[in-house]
Design an enzyme around this catalytic site. Sequence first.
Site, PDB file in Angstrom:
ATOM      1  N   MET A   1       0.835  -1.186   0.000  1.00  0.00           N
ATOM      2  CA  MET A   1       0.000   0.000   0.000  1.00  0.00           C
ATOM      3  C   MET A   1       0.877   1.245   0.000  1.00  0.00           C
ATOM      4  O   MET A   1       0.685   2.119   0.817  1.00  0.00           O
ATOM      5  CB  MET A   1      -0.905  -0.050   1.225  1.00  0.00           C
ATOM      6  CG  MET A   1      -1.767   1.159   1.427  1.00  0.00           C
ATOM      7  SD  MET A   1      -2.772   1.684   0.066  1.00  0.00           S
ATOM      8  CE  MET A   1      -3.719   0.241  -0.230  1.00  0.00           C
ATOM      9  N   PRO A   2       1.864   1.338  -0.862  1.00  0.00           N
ATOM     10  CA  PRO A   2       2.677   2.555  -0.879  1.00  0.00           C
ATOM     11  C   PRO A   2       1.881   3.771  -1.344  1.00  0.00           C
ATOM     12  O   PRO A   2       0.962   3.662  -2.148  1.00  0.00           O
ATOM     13  CB  PRO A   2       3.783   2.225  -1.883  1.00  0.00           C
ATOM     14  CG  PRO A   2       3.805   0.740  -1.954  1.00  0.00           C
ATOM     15  CD  PRO A   2       2.398   0.309  -1.737  1.00  0.00           C
ATOM     16  N   LEU A   3       2.254   4.904  -0.798  1.00  0.00           N
ATOM     17  CA  LEU A   3       1.701   6.199  -1.185  1.00  0.00           C
ATOM     18  C   LEU A   3       2.889   7.055  -1.617  1.00  0.00           C
ATOM     19  O   LEU A   3       3.819   7.247  -0.840  1.00  0.00           O
ATOM     20  CB  LEU A   3       0.972   6.839  -0.005  1.00  0.00           C
ATOM     21  CG  LEU A   3       0.413   8.237  -0.200  1.00  0.00           C
ATOM     22  CD1 LEU A   3      -0.658   8.253  -1.272  1.00  0.00           C
ATOM     23  CD2 LEU A   3      -0.141   8.761   1.120  1.00  0.00           C
TER      24      LEU A   3
ATOM     25  N   THR B   1       5.611   6.453   1.271  1.00  0.00           N
ATOM     26  CA  THR B   1       5.174   5.973   2.573  1.00  0.00           C
ATOM     27  C   THR B   1       4.702   4.533   2.400  1.00  0.00           C
ATOM     28  O   THR B   1       3.910   4.241   1.500  1.00  0.00           O
ATOM     29  CB  THR B   1       4.044   6.848   3.139  1.00  0.00           C
ATOM     30  OG1 THR B   1       4.465   8.213   3.147  1.00  0.00           O
ATOM     31  CG2 THR B   1       3.681   6.430   4.552  1.00  0.00           C
TER      32      THR B   1
END
Length: 125
Positions: free
Chosen positions: A1-3, A71
């Site tokens: 779930m990288p942002l 993130t």
Amino acid sequence: MPLLHIAMRAGKSEAYRQAILDGLYQAMRAALDVPEDDAFMSITEHEPANFRCGTGYGVARSDDALLIQITVFASRTAEQKKALYRQIADRLGANPGIRPEDVFVNVLDAPKENWSVGHGIAQFA
């Protein structure tokens, strides 16, 4: 779930920016094993007066420098992060042709309970 948040100087074409997004997504798939269609990224363009990258740490950056902040879940290993940095530099070097010196990456670890991906719930807590 990288942002991902990417900051760069204004003036590049849409194709150039899309190549950056595509390269980053492919790098995350390869190094972090993110699921297909797990792409949450933004590019912010800045006028030259509002964007500065120094030559600290012995790196001669050009006006094409990118500041990439990613993130991720706090579960990523140092080895995965190192692989990610290499994947990003290699892929962005191949397309759209960004020099490795111009790829600045910062990874932030966040606990899973810090994420809500919709519906107002903490899906990973």
